[in-house]
Design a protein around this motif. Sequence first.
Motif, mmCIF file in Angstrom:
data_model
loop_
_atom_site.group_PDB
_atom_site.id
_atom_site.type_symbol
_atom_site.label_atom_id
_atom_site.label_comp_id
_atom_site.label_asym_id
_atom_site.label_seq_id
_atom_site.Cartn_x
_atom_site.Cartn_y
_atom_site.Cartn_z
ATOM 1 N N ILE A 10 -19.800 -35.422 14.415
ATOM 2 C CA ILE A 10 -18.704 -34.405 15.051
ATOM 3 C C ILE A 10 -18.588 -34.883 16.456
ATOM 4 C CG2 ILE A 10 -18.375 -32.106 15.903
ATOM 5 C CD1 ILE A 10 -20.415 -31.380 13.866
ATOM 6 N N THR A 11 -17.365 -35.326 17.051
ATOM 7 C CA THR A 11 -17.227 -35.550 18.332
ATOM 8 C C THR A 11 -16.615 -34.119 19.192
ATOM 9 O OG1 THR A 11 -14.540 -35.956 17.798
ATOM 10 C CG2 THR A 11 -15.999 -37.724 17.511
ATOM 11 N N GLY A 12 -16.675 -34.320 20.338
ATOM 12 C CA GLY A 12 -16.780 -33.113 21.185
ATOM 13 C C GLY A 12 -17.782 -32.047 20.806
ATOM 14 N N ALA A 13 -18.779 -32.610 20.501
ATOM 15 C CA ALA A 13 -20.101 -31.577 20.206
ATOM 16 C C ALA A 13 -20.548 -31.103 21.289
ATOM 17 C CB ALA A 13 -20.870 -32.552 19.152
ATOM 18 N N SER A 14 -20.394 -31.461 22.512
ATOM 19 C CA SER A 14 -21.152 -30.660 23.595
ATOM 20 C C SER A 14 -21.171 -29.444 23.965
ATOM 21 C CB SER A 14 -21.220 -31.530 24.774
ATOM 22 O OG SER A 14 -19.855 -31.605 25.242
ATOM 23 N N SER A 15 -19.728 -28.928 23.376
ATOM 24 C CA SER A 15 -19.383 -27.518 23.861
ATOM 25 C C SER A 15 -18.301 -26.952 22.825
ATOM 26 C CB SER A 15 -18.874 -27.486 25.217
ATOM 27 O OG SER A 15 -17.750 -28.237 25.285
ATOM 28 N N GLY A 16 -17.988 -25.907 22.983
ATOM 29 C CA GLY A 16 -16.691 -25.274 22.300
ATOM 30 C C GLY A 16 -17.049 -25.245 20.870
ATOM 31 N N ILE A 17 -15.762 -25.640 20.305
ATOM 32 C CA ILE A 17 -15.639 -25.610 18.682
ATOM 33 C C ILE A 17 -16.631 -26.730 18.138
ATOM 34 C CG2 ILE A 17 -14.113 -26.659 16.813
ATOM 35 C CD1 ILE A 17 -11.527 -25.237 18.356
ATOM 36 N N GLY A 18 -16.861 -28.022 18.839
ATOM 37 C CA GLY A 18 -17.918 -28.806 18.349
ATOM 38 C C GLY A 18 -19.161 -28.413 18.422
ATOM 39 N N LYS A 19 -19.622 -27.751 19.381
ATOM 40 C CA LYS A 19 -20.869 -27.018 19.503
ATOM 41 C C LYS A 19 -21.281 -26.061 18.269
ATOM 42 C CE LYS A 19 -23.717 -24.259 22.433
ATOM 43 N NZ LYS A 19 -23.833 -23.490 23.890
ATOM 44 N N SER A 20 -20.058 -25.220 17.945
ATOM 45 C CA SER A 20 -20.256 -24.209 17.098
ATOM 46 C C SER A 20 -20.157 -24.871 15.900
ATOM 47 C CB SER A 20 -18.973 -23.246 17.207
ATOM 48 O OG SER A 20 -19.115 -22.316 18.325
ATOM 49 N N LEU A 21 -19.540 -25.946 15.496
ATOM 50 C CA LEU A 21 -19.503 -26.604 14.149
ATOM 51 C C LEU A 21 -20.891 -27.257 13.799
ATOM 52 C CD1 LEU A 21 -16.268 -28.481 14.297
ATOM 53 C CD2 LEU A 21 -16.687 -26.678 12.364
ATOM 54 N N ALA A 22 -21.531 -27.665 15.109
ATOM 55 C CA ALA A 22 -22.865 -28.254 14.897
ATOM 56 C C ALA A 22 -23.742 -27.428 14.552
ATOM 57 C CB ALA A 22 -23.363 -29.102 16.165
ATOM 58 N N ILE A 23 -23.941 -26.042 15.318
ATOM 59 C CA ILE A 23 -25.061 -25.043 14.917
ATOM 60 C C ILE A 23 -24.682 -24.544 13.591
ATOM 61 C CG2 ILE A 23 -25.711 -22.808 15.650
ATOM 62 C CD1 ILE A 23 -24.818 -23.492 18.354
ATOM 63 N N GLU A 24 -23.300 -24.299 12.778
ATOM 64 C CA GLU A 24 -23.163 -23.788 11.724
ATOM 65 C C GLU A 24 -23.700 -24.618 10.520
ATOM 66 O OE1 GLU A 24 -21.959 -20.534 9.295
ATOM 67 O OE2 GLU A 24 -22.163 -20.585 11.672
ATOM 68 N N LEU A 25 -23.242 -26.143 10.772
ATOM 69 C CA LEU A 25 -23.487 -27.034 9.851
ATOM 70 C C LEU A 25 -25.040 -27.289 9.649
ATOM 71 C CD1 LEU A 25 -20.304 -29.320 10.228
ATOM 72 C CD2 LEU A 25 -20.876 -28.236 8.222
ATOM 73 N N SER A 26 -25.804 -27.174 10.829
ATOM 74 C CA SER A 26 -27.079 -27.342 10.798
ATOM 75 C C SER A 26 -27.945 -26.163 10.099
ATOM 76 C CB SER A 26 -27.632 -27.238 12.330
ATOM 77 O OG SER A 26 -27.824 -25.874 12.736
ATOM 78 N N LYS A 27 -27.344 -25.360 9.674
ATOM 79 C CA LYS A 27 -27.979 -24.329 8.674
ATOM 80 C C LYS A 27 -27.753 -24.615 7.278
ATOM 81 C CE LYS A 27 -26.286 -20.774 11.685
ATOM 82 N NZ LYS A 27 -25.117 -19.230 11.648
ATOM 83 N N LYS A 28 -26.923 -25.658 6.907
ATOM 84 C CA LYS A 28 -26.968 -26.445 5.543
ATOM 85 C C LYS A 28 -27.802 -27.581 5.247
ATOM 86 C CE LYS A 28 -21.866 -24.589 6.072
ATOM 87 N NZ LYS A 28 -22.411 -23.475 5.162
ATOM 88 N N SER A 29 -27.941 -28.057 4.355
ATOM 89 C CA SER A 29 -28.807 -29.348 4.350
ATOM 90 C C SER A 29 -27.946 -30.520 4.504
ATOM 91 C CB SER A 29 -29.124 -29.248 2.665
ATOM 92 O OG SER A 29 -27.973 -29.206 1.627
ATOM 93 N N THR A 30 -27.473 -30.581 5.735
ATOM 94 C CA THR A 30 -26.721 -31.845 5.944
ATOM 95 C C THR A 30 -27.405 -32.416 7.089
ATOM 96 O OG1 THR A 30 -25.791 -30.343 7.871
ATOM 97 C CG2 THR A 30 -24.762 -30.425 5.962
ATOM 98 N N LYS A 31 -27.098 -33.589 7.392
ATOM 99 C CA LYS A 31 -27.445 -34.494 8.436
ATOM 100 C C LYS A 31 -26.239 -34.685 9.334
ATOM 101 C CE LYS A 31 -30.991 -37.103 6.030
ATOM 102 N NZ LYS A 31 -31.204 -36.315 5.021
#
Length: 264
Positions: A10-31
Motif C-alpha cells: 500500500i502506498t500513501g499508507a501513512s494517513s487517510g485512505i491508505g491508513k484505513s486500508l492498512a488497519i482493515e487488511l491487517s485484520k485478515k490473514s494478510t502480509k
Amino acid sequence: MNFDHKVIWITGASSGIGKSLAIELSKKSTKLILSSRNESKLNEVKKKCKNQENIKILPLDLEDYNSLINKTKEAIVLFGKIDVLFNNGGISQRSLAKDTTIAVDKKIMDINYLGTVALTKALLPYFIQQNSGVFVVTTSIVGKIGTPLRSSYAASKHALHGFFDSLRAEVYSNNIKVTLACPGFVQTNVSINALTGDGTPQNKMDNATNNGLTSVAFSKKLLKAVKKEKQEVYIGGFKEKLAVYVKRFFPKLLAKMIRKMAVT
C-alpha cells in the motif's frame, strides 16, 4: 479475489485512505508492506494494526520515480512475493489554472501520474512472471469530471484512467487485474495538503471534504469492490456519483452545473 494469505503493498499508507486500508487488511490473514515518505507516521499506523508481525515498513517517494525499480526489488524481498499493489499515494490541488505555476503542474503530474506508473511498471514484470497480480489505483471522481480549482489534479487523475484502462487490456491474458477506484469527498487530509498555485499547501480543510465519507467507510467499500474484481468503482456521496452519469448521458447539462460551482 480473496485477500487471505496475500502479500499486499500500500502506498500513501501513512494517513487517510491508505491508513484505513492498512488497519482493515491487517485484520485478515494478510502480509502488508506500508509505504509513504514519512517513516515515523508509517510506524504509527503499524502500531494501530492487528498482527503487526506481518507488517513491514518501506519508505519511498513517488516523486523520485527513478528510485522505484530498486524500491520494488526491496519490497519483493520483504515477504518473498507481492500479490496486490494499492497505488494510493498522491497529492491534490486548490488553485485556478491561471494562478498555478507550471512547476506545480509538473509536481502533481510527477507524483500522481509518473510516480504511480513508474511503480506499476517496476512491479509489472514480476506479476507477468507469476501469472497473477492485482493493481488497485485510487484516482478520483475528478478523474472522470474536471471541476474548478482542480485543473492539474484532474489532469493527473484522467491520465491514470487512460494508462490503466490500456494496461488492463494488455495484461488480461496474464491473469492480472486492474481496479480503478474513484473517491468522491472523503474525510482525509487531502485538502489540507493540497497545493496552491505557488506550490505551498492550502493548510485548511474544505467543507465538502470534512462532510464526506469517513476513510474507514471508503476503505471497506473499496475492499468489497476489489474482491468482486470490479474494473472501476465510484465511492462517494449521491451527488458525486450522479455527476459521472450526468456527464455520460447529458454532458452539456453537467458543464452548465460545473460552471456554477464556487471557485473561491
